[in-house]
Design a protein around this motif. Structure first.
Motif, PDB file in Angstrom:
ATOM      1  N   SER A  46       0.847  -1.254  -0.037  1.00  0.00           N
ATOM      2  CA  SER A  46      -0.047   0.033  -0.041  1.00  0.00           C
ATOM      3  C   SER A  46       0.787   1.329   0.085  1.00  0.00           C
ATOM      4  CB  SER A  46      -0.923   0.066   1.261  1.00  0.00           C
ATOM      5  OG  SER A  46      -1.636   1.240   1.218  1.00  0.00           O
ATOM      6  N   THR A  47       0.699   2.077  -1.033  1.00  0.00           N
ATOM      7  CA  THR A  47       1.290   3.445  -0.954  1.00  0.00           C
ATOM      8  C   THR A  47       0.495   4.572  -0.514  1.00  0.00           C
ATOM      9  OG1 THR A  47       0.470   3.961  -3.120  1.00  0.00           O
ATOM     10  CG2 THR A  47       2.711   2.770  -3.032  1.00  0.00           C
ATOM     11  N   GLN A  90       4.281   2.115   2.431  1.00  0.00           N
ATOM     12  CA  GLN A  90       4.835   3.225   1.924  1.00  0.00           C
ATOM     13  C   GLN A  90       4.649   4.554   2.654  1.00  0.00           C
ATOM     14  OE1 GLN A  90       4.816   4.933  -2.084  1.00  0.00           O
ATOM     15  NE2 GLN A  90       6.977   4.699  -2.219  1.00  0.00           N
ATOM     16  N   ILE A  91       5.120   5.136   3.601  1.00  0.00           N
ATOM     17  CA  ILE A  91       4.546   6.359   4.221  1.00  0.00           C
ATOM     18  C   ILE A  91       5.314   7.407   3.822  1.00  0.00           C
ATOM     19  CG2 ILE A  91       4.219   4.820   6.504  1.00  0.00           C
ATOM     20  CD1 ILE A  91       6.879   5.990   7.291  1.00  0.00           C
ATOM     21  N   ALA A  92       6.334   7.458   2.939  1.00  0.00           N
ATOM     22  CA  ALA A  92       6.807   8.593   2.294  1.00  0.00           C
ATOM     23  C   ALA A  92       7.406   7.999   0.965  1.00  0.00           C
ATOM     24  CB  ALA A  92       8.118   9.346   3.198  1.00  0.00           C
ATOM     25  N   ARG A  93       8.071   9.261   0.202  1.00  0.00           N
ATOM     26  CA  ARG A  93       8.779   8.518  -0.967  1.00  0.00           C
ATOM     27  C   ARG A  93      10.041   7.653  -0.564  1.00  0.00           C
ATOM     28  NH1 ARG A  93       8.762   9.921  -6.368  1.00  0.00           N
ATOM     29  NH2 ARG A  93      10.706   9.609  -7.415  1.00  0.00           N
ATOM     30  N   ASP A  94      10.014   6.503  -1.234  1.00  0.00           N
ATOM     31  CA  ASP A  94      11.217   5.548  -0.888  1.00  0.00           C
ATOM     32  C   ASP A  94      11.563   5.344   0.441  1.00  0.00           C
ATOM     33  OD1 ASP A  94      11.587   5.884  -3.604  1.00  0.00           O
ATOM     34  OD2 ASP A  94      13.177   7.252  -3.459  1.00  0.00           O
ATOM     35  N   LYS A 149      11.872  -0.285   9.294  1.00  0.00           N
ATOM     36  CA  LYS A 149      12.168   0.172   8.134  1.00  0.00           C
ATOM     37  C   LYS A 149      12.596  -1.053   7.369  1.00  0.00           C
ATOM     38  CE  LYS A 149      13.261   5.102   8.865  1.00  0.00           C
ATOM     39  NZ  LYS A 149      14.643   6.104   8.782  1.00  0.00           N
ATOM     40  N   LEU A 150      12.213  -0.904   5.833  1.00  0.00           N
ATOM     41  CA  LEU A 150      12.525  -1.900   5.042  1.00  0.00           C
ATOM     42  C   LEU A 150      13.211  -1.014   3.661  1.00  0.00           C
ATOM     43  CD1 LEU A 150       9.491  -4.161   5.121  1.00  0.00           C
ATOM     44  CD2 LEU A 150      11.806  -4.973   6.286  1.00  0.00           C
ATOM     45  N   SER A 151      14.084  -1.766   3.070  1.00  0.00           N
ATOM     46  CA  SER A 151      14.635  -1.054   1.696  1.00  0.00           C
ATOM     47  C   SER A 151      13.488  -1.598   0.667  1.00  0.00           C
ATOM     48  CB  SER A 151      15.955  -1.868   1.465  1.00  0.00           C
ATOM     49  OG  SER A 151      15.953  -3.122   1.274  1.00  0.00           O
ATOM     50  N   GLU A 152      13.632  -0.855  -0.540  1.00  0.00           N
ATOM     51  CA  GLU A 152      12.747  -1.339  -1.599  1.00  0.00           C
ATOM     52  C   GLU A 152      12.866  -2.591  -2.031  1.00  0.00           C
ATOM     53  OE1 GLU A 152      12.504   0.320  -5.777  1.00  0.00           O
ATOM     54  OE2 GLU A 152      12.034   1.741  -4.762  1.00  0.00           O
TER      55      GLU A 152
END
Length: 550
Positions: A199-200, A226-230, A240-243
């Protein structure tokens, strides 16, 4: 007291009603029923045209039924041992997912209530198969106080593929009643996620869909927000997770749900495994969101038609439409984008209930099973409860069942887990899972009971209905064997042991008598308060128009 009333007949009621001789030796020495339903006794009195004297501790489940009794009926309050002055804290409800992946963070919400004497400060603890997981402090509660305690635990690794017993217990000094201190629910530890949700634009739609996946459908799911860009976070722990981590999870997912920007990782058709089913749910635009759109079933049949049959669509809150093509993210006509290439349409929406129908739920089988949900705001259905919440569960349950080819679980049926915890006296609700049979037979075996006998239970699923009700069970742990596998049922002590206020008072009831405490007139039953509020709203509107506002 019953023997002294010189009655010509005596009925013992509770979870059932049965006749008894009007003698002290024939009457039960104590109340052992798992409920306090008086209506069956009321119906017998009405059928015979006889007055009824009700002996109760005042804690009836359906006190309003007393208002139907013939005149001359009355209520006598008999004090019980539970009326002793002293602290008592109880776990009244537990909200927890029915399934989790080993290593995942899960949230447990426990509702703690106190009796008339309140309860001192204590602790709330959670264990899994007897192994401590977490505990939290509990503040002191006043008379009839209530507190919501949240525990975050990690599902154990290395113990996947089994059903574990999750127990939540409250401990306070001097607690008088131990039978209401613990609630047990079943937690299934899955080896891997059965669905991955991206979910973005996290909102209530995602929250309620996840709760349905993990609860009623018993499908282990992981969600990435996704709580903010990237910047991606894991739902639950918010770590936190990386793309790259999110992409790897999606590539291995057996079922994918994209919410918000459906093209965040490129064209959805190329995402994940080749055959992994997809759910696409873009966010609505502000322009379309300003119009009230109401869902309705189309005339054509779809794979979701059996699950959605019998629904009264006029009673549902509105939804908001999407004006982008979920397959590519490019702008498109909302009337054509959702159904482009679709084999079937399960749900339409009409502006103000009168406009032309626009497809909001459609699907196709090739090259992979895909469902496009071109609307949002379904959370309003779940939030309203009742019929609307049932429709929310039917819609999303039908979507996920079709995506998983109705074989998300090999077992013939699964307990729905509605209400958070199953209690003695409550019928067990079962949901059809891996079987198309209208009759499912299972064997129920109680644990830890000497000379316990296995009982055979048959569930009958009528056409178009995926939920069936089984018989109520006594408190305990049960092993259930059925076609396709096994399940574990945890049945807790009856609701009769929970602290609650009296629902009826002593005195005459029935025709010409004051209503019982539980049936007192309420504000929403009167017309004048609503008329006053409507007049004030109209006056405000006129005043705003006069000063140039809209």
């Amino acid at each position: 007291l019953a023997a002294e009333l010189d009655a010509d007949s005596v009925l013992v009621f509770g979870d059932s009603v049965r006749p008894s001789a009007p003698t002290a030796t024939a009457l039960p020495a104590s109340a052992r029923d798992a409920a306090s339903w008086v209506r069956p006794a009321v119906e017998r009195a009405i059928a015979r045209g006889r007055a009824l004297v009700v002996l109760t501790d005042g804690l009836l489940d359906d006190a309003a039924a007393l208002g139907e009794l013939p005149s001359g009926s009355r209520v006598e309050i008999v004090s019980s041992a539970r009326a002793r002055a002293g602290p008592d804290a109880a776990v009244s409800a537990v909200e927890a997912p029915r399934v989790a992946v080993g290593g995942d963070s899960i949230e447990i919400r426990a509702t703690i209530v106190a009796d008339t004497a309140g309860a001192p400060a204590g602790t709330v603890a959670a264990t899994l198969d007897g192994v401590p997981l977490a505990f939290a402090p509990l503040s002191s509660l006043g008379a009839w106080g209530e507190a919501l305690v949240t525990l975050r635990v990690v599902a154990p690794r290395g113990a996947t593929g089994r059903s574990a017993l999750l127990r939540v217990a409250v401990r306070v000094p001097g607690d008088l009643e131990a039978r209401n201190d613990t609630v047990t629910v079943t937690l299934e530890i899955a080896p891997a996620a059965g669905a991955v949700v991206l979910s973005t634009s996290p909102d209530q739609d995602v929250r309620f869909a996840l709760a349905l996946l993990r609860g009623t459908l018993a499908l282990p799911a992981r969600a990435f927000l996704q709580i903010a860009r990237d910047e991606w976070r894991a739902e639950g722990s918010l770590s936190k997770l990386s793309e790259a981590d999110v992409r790897r999870a999606v590539e291995r997912a057996p079922l994918i749900m994209l919410h918000g920007d459906t093209s965040v990782f490129g064209p959805p058709a190329r995402l994940g495994r080749l055959r992994a089913p997809l759910v696409l749910m873009p966010m609505p635009s502000e322009q379309e969101g300003a119009t009230d759109w109401y869902a309705s079933a189309p005339s054509d049949a779809s794979p979701l038609s059996p699950a959605l049959s019998g629904i009264v669509w006029d009673s549902l809150p509105p939804v908001s439409l999407t004006v982008s093509d979920p397959a590519s993210g490019a702008a498109a006509n909302v009337a054509r984008a959702p159904s482009r290439g679709a084999e079937w349409v399960a749900l339409d929406a009409r502006a103000g209930r009168r406009g032309a129908g626009r497809a909001i739920v459609s699907g196709r089988s090739l090259p992979r099973r895909t469902v496009v949900v071109a609307a949002s705001g379904f959370w309003r259905w779940q939030f309203r409860g009742g019929h609307s919440a049932d429709t929310f569960a039917a819609l999303w349950g039908g979507i996920f069942d079709w995506l998983a080819e109705e074989r998300a679980d090999a077992r013939a049926a699964l307990p729905t887990g509605e209400g958070g915890a199953l209690r003695a006296g409550d019928p067990v609700q079962w949901r059809r899972a891996g079987s198309d049979d209208s009759v499912v037979r299972m064997t129920v075996i109680p644990r830890g009971r000497a000379a316990a006998r296995a009982e055979s239970v048959s569930l009958r699923f009528t056409a178009g209905v995926n939920v069936a009700s089984g018989p109520a069970l006594a408190a305990g742990i049960y092993d259930v064997t059925m076609p396709g596998g096994t399940a574990v049922l945890a049945v807790n002590a009856s609701r009769e042991w929970l602290p609650r206020r009296a629902t009826v008072r002593a005195g005459p009831v029935g025709s010409g008598a004051p209503p019982p405490a539980g049936a007192a007139p309420r504000l929403r039953g009167s017309v004048w308060p609503f008329a006053l509020v409507l007049a004030l709203l109209c006056a405000e509107w006129i005043w705003r128009r006069r000063i140039g506002l809209r």
